[in-house]
Design an enzyme around this catalytic site. Structure first.
Site, PDB file in Angstrom:
ATOM      1  N   ARG A 255      48.737 181.027  34.716  1.00 63.95           N
ATOM      2  CA  ARG A 255      48.300 182.413  34.921  1.00 63.95           C
ATOM      3  C   ARG A 255      47.420 182.819  33.737  1.00 63.95           C
ATOM      4  NH1 ARG A 255      52.720 186.207  33.708  1.00 63.95           N
ATOM      5  NH2 ARG A 255      51.375 186.792  31.984  1.00 63.95           N
ATOM      6  N   HIS A 259      50.249 189.483  33.766  1.00 65.09           N
ATOM      7  CA  HIS A 259      51.053 189.408  35.001  1.00 65.09           C
ATOM      8  C   HIS A 259      50.461 190.336  36.062  1.00 65.09           C
ATOM      9  CE1 HIS A 259      54.366 189.364  37.784  1.00 65.09           C
ATOM     10  NE2 HIS A 259      54.482 190.671  37.660  1.00 65.09           N
ATOM     11  N   TYR A 268      53.487 188.337  24.388  1.00 69.81           N
ATOM     12  CA  TYR A 268      54.495 187.265  24.467  1.00 69.81           C
ATOM     13  C   TYR A 268      53.894 185.858  24.605  1.00 69.81           C
ATOM     14  CZ  TYR A 268      53.649 188.276  29.449  1.00 69.81           C
ATOM     15  OH  TYR A 268      53.058 188.501  30.672  1.00 69.81           O
TER      16      TYR A 268
HETATM   17  C1  TPP Z   1      63.627 191.185  44.000  1.00 67.46           C
HETATM   18  C2  TPP Z   1      62.719 191.485  42.840  1.00 67.46           C
HETATM   19  N1  TPP Z   1      63.195 191.433  41.588  1.00 67.46           N
HETATM   20  C3  TPP Z   1      62.378 191.672  40.541  1.00 67.46           C
HETATM   21  C4  TPP Z   1      61.077 192.029  40.753  1.00 67.46           C
HETATM   22  C5  TPP Z   1      60.146 192.312  39.555  1.00 67.46           C
HETATM   23  N2  TPP Z   1      59.185 191.220  39.409  1.00 67.46           N
HETATM   24  C6  TPP Z   1      57.925 191.360  39.840  1.00 67.46           C
HETATM   25  S1  TPP Z   1      57.013 189.991  39.589  1.00 67.46           S
HETATM   26  C7  TPP Z   1      58.305 189.202  38.839  1.00 67.46           C
HETATM   27  C8  TPP Z   1      58.132 187.804  38.280  1.00 67.46           C
HETATM   28  C9  TPP Z   1      57.783 186.812  39.321  1.00 67.46           C
HETATM   29  O1  TPP Z   1      57.411 185.596  38.734  1.00 67.46           O
HETATM   30  P1  TPP Z   1      57.012 184.357  39.603  1.00 67.46           P
HETATM   31  O2  TPP Z   1      57.898 184.238  40.791  1.00 67.46           O
HETATM   32  O3  TPP Z   1      56.952 183.175  38.703  1.00 67.46           O
HETATM   33  O4  TPP Z   1      55.568 184.732  40.161  1.00 67.46           O
HETATM   34  P2  TPP Z   1      54.231 185.088  39.358  1.00 67.46           P
HETATM   35  O5  TPP Z   1      54.205 186.596  39.242  1.00 67.46           O
HETATM   36  O6  TPP Z   1      54.278 184.412  38.035  1.00 67.46           O
HETATM   37  O7  TPP Z   1      53.101 184.609  40.189  1.00 67.46           O
HETATM   38  C10 TPP Z   1      59.426 190.009  38.820  1.00 67.46           C
HETATM   39  C11 TPP Z   1      60.723 189.617  38.226  1.00 67.46           C
HETATM   40  C12 TPP Z   1      60.612 192.092  42.088  1.00 67.46           C
HETATM   41  N3  TPP Z   1      59.355 192.369  42.373  1.00 67.46           N
HETATM   42  N4  TPP Z   1      61.455 191.809  43.110  1.00 67.46           N
END
Ligand code: TPP
Length: 359
Positions: A255, A259, A268
């Site tokens: 990435r 985020h 971080y």
């Molecule tokens: C059920 C739920 N818990 C927490 C969140 C908050 N949240 C949004 S994105 C994220 C991280 C996701 O990381 P990843 O699956 O690795 O995908 P990336 O964003 O890195 O593409 C979190 C914890 C959410 N959207 N839904």
């Protein structure tokens, strides 16, 4: 494409330096490579423009796909129109290739749920999914329906590597394995789940090996190599269409951006890590390879950049001209009856809007 039991998918076809690791499959002709390249450049142009819109107050919180364009493009070029795509929030390229216009995508990120409605799309794709991993269970449902009806289609779902830590992911994958569903899970392993790095996300050495517990095939490919992504997804689609069950694909990427626009990754992550990841990004390597093959030139690049800007600007203009949705919609469509606690918020929002001269 015929499904064979000896697939030729490879982890990587084009190195970060633009060199071939072996011969390219026949399907990846010069025209195909140029289509993949132009899609990635177009999507990056779009992505950067949407971030700029957010920074100038004309867009809601946005999740950039910077550096992950090869995954979306490879999937979009391999999926068939009749298949069902269940996206998460970094799938701008696949959505675009499946007929979801940039204007509609911006409508969604601008906070208007009509951007999740695709009446002009031939396929039956799902809306963008922000709740982490829930879409994987939806995909198992879709794939079950396809199997029961005996359809030659598949459901392809995407998620990040962080999502593979959630119960929904394991439950859906288990069902896919035991019922041999026509389902493909593509994990965008971009190394970070907001501020949580891959190494403390899971004890598994790879995400791909999680497939083993469910009794299904798992592949790890270079997610910065559009050829590798396309090849393995094409294999998984053909396999699912022949009733040979599900596949888990881990596409290793990075990435490169924050985020979302609500994040500041410099808090971080180390510069050195990000700079090293830029050396592996997906667009440059394909451009280098195309140049080496005599399929690309400076003039072609300039003309492409110009075309991309024009297409994106036209989409932005259309987005900015969309009618605003009534503010009350925010409050009216989540609950059948608005809870009393929200009345105060609603009144304050209305008062603010009236003060601004809005509806
Ligand atoms: C059920 C739920 N818990 C927490 C969140 C908050 N949240 C949004 S994105 C994220 C991280 C996701 O990381 P990843 O699956 O690795 O995908 P990336 O964003 O890195 O593409 C979190 C914890 C959410 N959207 N839904």
């Amino acid at each position: 494409m015929q499904y064979t039991t000896t697939p030729r998918q490879q982890q990587q076809f084009i190195t970060p330096e633009g060199e071939l690791t072996g011969s390219l499959p026949e399907a990846m002709t010069g025209d195909w490579l140029q289509q993949a390249y132009t899609t990635m450049v177009l999507v990056r142009t779009f992505d950067q423009r949407v971030v700029a819109l957010q920074r100038t107050g004309q867009m809601g919180t946005y999740a950039s796909c910077l550096g992950q364009e090869a995954i979306g493009t490879g999937i979009g070029l391999a999926l068939q129109p009749d298949d069902v795509f269940l996206p998460y929030y970094r799938d701008q390229a696949t959505q675009y290739l499946r007929g979801v216009s940039f204007t509609r995508q911006m409508q969604y990120w601008g906070g208007d749920e009509w951007g999740n409605h695709f009446p002009d799309q031939a396929a039956q794709d799902f809306p963008n999914c922000v709740p982490i991993a829930t879409q994987v269970t939806h995909a198992a449902g879709v794939a079950s329906a396809m199997k029961i009806r005996g359809e030659k289609r598949c459901a392809l779902v995407t998620c990040g590597e962080g999502a593979t830590s959630r119960g929904d992911f394991y439950e859906a994958m288990n069902l896919a394995g035991v019922w041999q569903l026509p389902m493909i899970m593509v994990v965008n392993n971009n190394q970070w789940a907001i501020s949580v790095p891959r190494q403390i996300q899971t004890g598994a050495a790879t995400i791909a090996q999680k497939a083993e517990a469910a009794g299904i095939e798992g592949f790890q490919v270079d997610g910065n190599d559009v050829c590798a992504v396309y090849d393995v997804v094409r294999y998984a689609v053909a396999k699912a269409h022949c009733g040979k069950g599900p596949t888990l694909i881990e596409a290793v990427s990075y990435r490169l951006g924050d985020h979302t626009t609500a994040d500041d990754a410099t808090r971080y992550r180390q510069h050195e890590e990000v700079n090293a990841a830029w050396q592996r990004e997906p667009i440059k390597r394909l451009q280098t390879y195309l140049h080496q093959q005599g399929l690309w030139s400076e003039a072609k690049e300039q003309s492409l950049q110009q075309q991309c800007k024009q297409e994106v600007e036209a989409a932005v203009e259309a987005y900015l001209a969309l009618p605003e949705q009534p503010l009350a919609d925010l409050f009216d469509y989540l609950f059948e009856e608005r809870p009393r606690q929200l009345d105060h918020q609603y009144e304050r929002a209305q008062a603010k809007l009236t003060a601004l001269g809005g509806e």
